[in-house]
Design a protein around this motif. Sequence first.
Motif, PDB file in Angstrom:
ATOM      1  N   THR A   1      -7.108  -5.066  -9.142  1.00  0.00           N
ATOM      2  CA  THR A   1      -7.432  -5.682  -7.593  1.00  0.00           C
ATOM      3  C   THR A   1      -6.380  -7.319  -7.252  1.00  0.00           C
ATOM      4  OG1 THR A   1      -9.328  -6.939  -7.672  1.00  0.00           O
ATOM      5  CG2 THR A   1      -9.507  -4.967  -7.174  1.00  0.00           C
TER       6      THR A   1
ATOM      7  N   LEU B   1      -5.773 -10.655  -5.194  1.00  0.00           N
ATOM      8  CA  LEU B   1      -6.801 -11.523  -3.420  1.00  0.00           C
ATOM      9  C   LEU B   1      -5.239 -11.382  -2.479  1.00  0.00           C
ATOM     10  CD1 LEU B   1      -8.934 -13.651  -5.721  1.00  0.00           C
ATOM     11  CD2 LEU B   1      -9.246 -11.325  -4.349  1.00  0.00           C
ATOM     12  N   GLY B   2      -5.371 -11.176  -1.170  1.00  0.00           N
ATOM     13  CA  GLY B   2      -4.898 -11.462  -0.370  1.00  0.00           C
ATOM     14  C   GLY B   2      -4.719 -12.723  -0.346  1.00  0.00           C
TER      15      GLY B   2
ATOM     16  N   ASP C   1      -5.804 -14.282   2.824  1.00  0.00           N
ATOM     17  CA  ASP C   1      -7.196 -14.457   3.166  1.00  0.00           C
ATOM     18  C   ASP C   1      -8.407 -14.488   2.511  1.00  0.00           C
ATOM     19  OD1 ASP C   1      -6.890 -11.376   3.316  1.00  0.00           O
ATOM     20  OD2 ASP C   1      -7.684 -11.482   5.229  1.00  0.00           O
TER      21      ASP C   1
ATOM     22  N   SER D   1      -8.592 -11.977   1.100  1.00  0.00           N
ATOM     23  CA  SER D   1     -10.032 -10.246   0.751  1.00  0.00           C
ATOM     24  C   SER D   1      -8.922  -9.809  -0.353  1.00  0.00           C
ATOM     25  CB  SER D   1      -9.269  -9.822   1.662  1.00  0.00           C
ATOM     26  OG  SER D   1      -7.870  -9.382   1.741  1.00  0.00           O
ATOM     27  N   VAL D   2     -10.365  -8.720  -0.761  1.00  0.00           N
ATOM     28  CA  VAL D   2      -9.755  -8.252  -2.256  1.00  0.00           C
ATOM     29  C   VAL D   2      -8.532  -7.320  -1.692  1.00  0.00           C
ATOM     30  CG1 VAL D   2     -10.504  -6.323  -3.673  1.00  0.00           C
ATOM     31  CG2 VAL D   2     -11.501  -8.240  -3.384  1.00  0.00           C
ATOM     32  N   ARG D   3      -8.211  -6.665  -2.525  1.00  0.00           N
ATOM     33  CA  ARG D   3      -6.538  -5.487  -2.147  1.00  0.00           C
ATOM     34  C   ARG D   3      -6.290  -4.778  -3.499  1.00  0.00           C
ATOM     35  NH1 ARG D   3      -2.989  -9.106   2.406  1.00  0.00           N
ATOM     36  NH2 ARG D   3      -4.237  -9.623   3.571  1.00  0.00           N
ATOM     37  N   PRO D   4      -5.593  -3.664  -3.303  1.00  0.00           N
ATOM     38  CA  PRO D   4      -5.010  -2.783  -4.382  1.00  0.00           C
ATOM     39  C   PRO D   4      -4.568  -3.578  -4.916  1.00  0.00           C
ATOM     40  CG  PRO D   4      -5.186  -1.407  -2.603  1.00  0.00           C
ATOM     41  CD  PRO D   4      -5.391  -2.267  -2.172  1.00  0.00           C
ATOM     42  N   GLY D   5      -3.951  -3.553  -6.469  1.00  0.00           N
ATOM     43  CA  GLY D   5      -3.720  -3.893  -7.525  1.00  0.00           C
ATOM     44  C   GLY D   5      -2.687  -3.009  -8.150  1.00  0.00           C
TER      45      GLY D   5
ATOM     46  N   GLU E   1      -4.705   2.107  -7.127  1.00  0.00           N
ATOM     47  CA  GLU E   1      -3.422   1.922  -6.048  1.00  0.00           C
ATOM     48  C   GLU E   1      -5.182   2.051  -4.659  1.00  0.00           C
ATOM     49  OE1 GLU E   1      -1.020   5.568  -5.400  1.00  0.00           O
ATOM     50  OE2 GLU E   1      -2.832   6.965  -6.172  1.00  0.00           O
ATOM     51  N   ARG E   2      -6.018   2.771  -5.236  1.00  0.00           N
ATOM     52  CA  ARG E   2      -7.536   3.082  -4.845  1.00  0.00           C
ATOM     53  C   ARG E   2      -8.486   3.386  -5.698  1.00  0.00           C
ATOM     54  NH1 ARG E   2      -8.597   8.821  -4.499  1.00  0.00           N
ATOM     55  NH2 ARG E   2      -6.628   9.485  -5.089  1.00  0.00           N
TER      56      ARG E   2
ATOM     57  N   ALA F   1      -9.581  -8.881 -10.305  1.00  0.00           N
ATOM     58  CA  ALA F   1      -8.394  -9.657  -9.846  1.00  0.00           C
ATOM     59  C   ALA F   1      -7.321 -11.293  -9.639  1.00  0.00           C
ATOM     60  CB  ALA F   1      -8.462  -9.761  -8.394  1.00  0.00           C
TER      61      ALA F   1
END
Length: 528
Positions: A29, A31-32, A34, A36-40, A43-44, A149
């Motif tokens: 993952t 970190l955006g 903000d 927040s956790v996002r794909p790294g 993808e899901r 992440a």
Amino acid sequence: MPTTLDWSHSDPESWANYPVMLATQRGLTVLGADHSVRPGLAERWERTRDEKGREVYVFHLRRDVRWSDGSLLTARDFVVGWRRALRGRERGEMADLDGASEVLALQERMAPEADLRAAMERVGVEAVDAHTLRVTLVHPRSYFLARVANVYIFYPAPAADLEGRADEEVRDYFDRPRDGRPLALGPYRVESWDRAGERVRLVYNPRSAFPPPLVPGEAPVPVITLMKSEIGPALYERGRVDFVFVDSAAALRVKRPEDLQREPLLSTYYLAFNTERAPLDRPEVRRALSRALDREALVAGLLPASRPSHVLLPPELPGAASTEEAARLPHYEPERAKQELTGVPGLERPLRLVYRAGDNFVPEVAIAERVAAQLARVGVQVVLEARSDFMAEVARRTAQGPRAYDLYLRRLGGDYAHPNTFFTLFEREGNHQTGWETQAGGEPMGRFERLLEAADGEADEARAYALYTQAQEVLVGEQAVIAPLYHPDRYFRARDTLRGLDVDPFNFLALRTLRRSAPEPKQAEVAP
């Protein structure tokens, strides 16, 4: 300078390795902005619980990610990397994985290699197929996705390069970069590492699936040289380097260059109490001392900007205290503090406050002096002592048993964007050296740890954050083990010909989005 390039093995000085690791590797993952956790690399993912109550993640890897030699990333790379981390210098960090405790216990008693290998096969990290990774945690952990992440021992390792090699060959692979090794996933790879000259040379990795975001007129920086230098500011002034940290808070009060930049850190600077030593063994005394501190005045004029605070969790952190929740924690009430401290037995002697010796980006000397002055106004005398052996001193015990200090000043920085990272230091096994595990027979700390355990295992984010807020109230409010003072910022200078060269909220040099604007300058050297 890094202490190792082997991101799976790491070491207790891992913070020094982050600039290189974050430039060259990636996690499941990201970190955006903000937090927040996002794909790294994944993808899901799906997150479930099995019949035993264990948390199970199934990560679906991106199919366009290649190592710097062109080979595809596979789920096997995570299996190899995480198993190596279980035998590394920070293997305790992997304890959340199902089966990890067995491996750690076997290592502690120096079990036969065959037993270790068999136990490793049972650890909860499995390649379902080339692009699917199943991870099983022994308990649900709300922080897990944020942790993978940033904490680089959870990054994958190139299985094709490492499997089947002898230990000495693997050490050589990481210690002597050459011929494009060690492989990288990020936008840069390490080309050379000159330990004697304290230089690391990174080169652009065109095969990375994570190139810097370019706009017209920008190009990736082809070469980065990281240097450790006592004369970094002078080199910057002469145009020899394009980035330098401002590591002296005192220097910021003398001259503030026009190109000075600031990054608010996910970090808290606090005053800690020796809860085992009278009169600080009483929580009402500790709360009164916290109320005697004017945080605004403590940092006023010491830095170009400051964020005074009486709460542990920084305001940018997900789950930080609301205004109403913060109001319940001890804050500046001098008259109340003076009344509560009047006549307290034990306060007739001066309290000994220790802090780190040496100049750094936190104005420790000035803050220590101001803490002493503010406490004097409510009738409490403080003597100051700067220590080069700070951690050893706060751990030192007197002949009577309690630790020798009364108060200490220390900075706590987050490793990932989740409340959990700010609390682990103050658990029973944490290196807080406050003795608060002995308070009231251990009941307050036990309650604190149960709140953390419940929050860590709570799937609902809002409920988890509410539990962390209660834990903060026990630590900072009810027991007043620490008195938060401010959230530090990091200052640095960077040339405007470079973009994406800055510091991240965790206090690490950020090279992941580095690019330069046209016209092309001469080859840039970047000095942290």
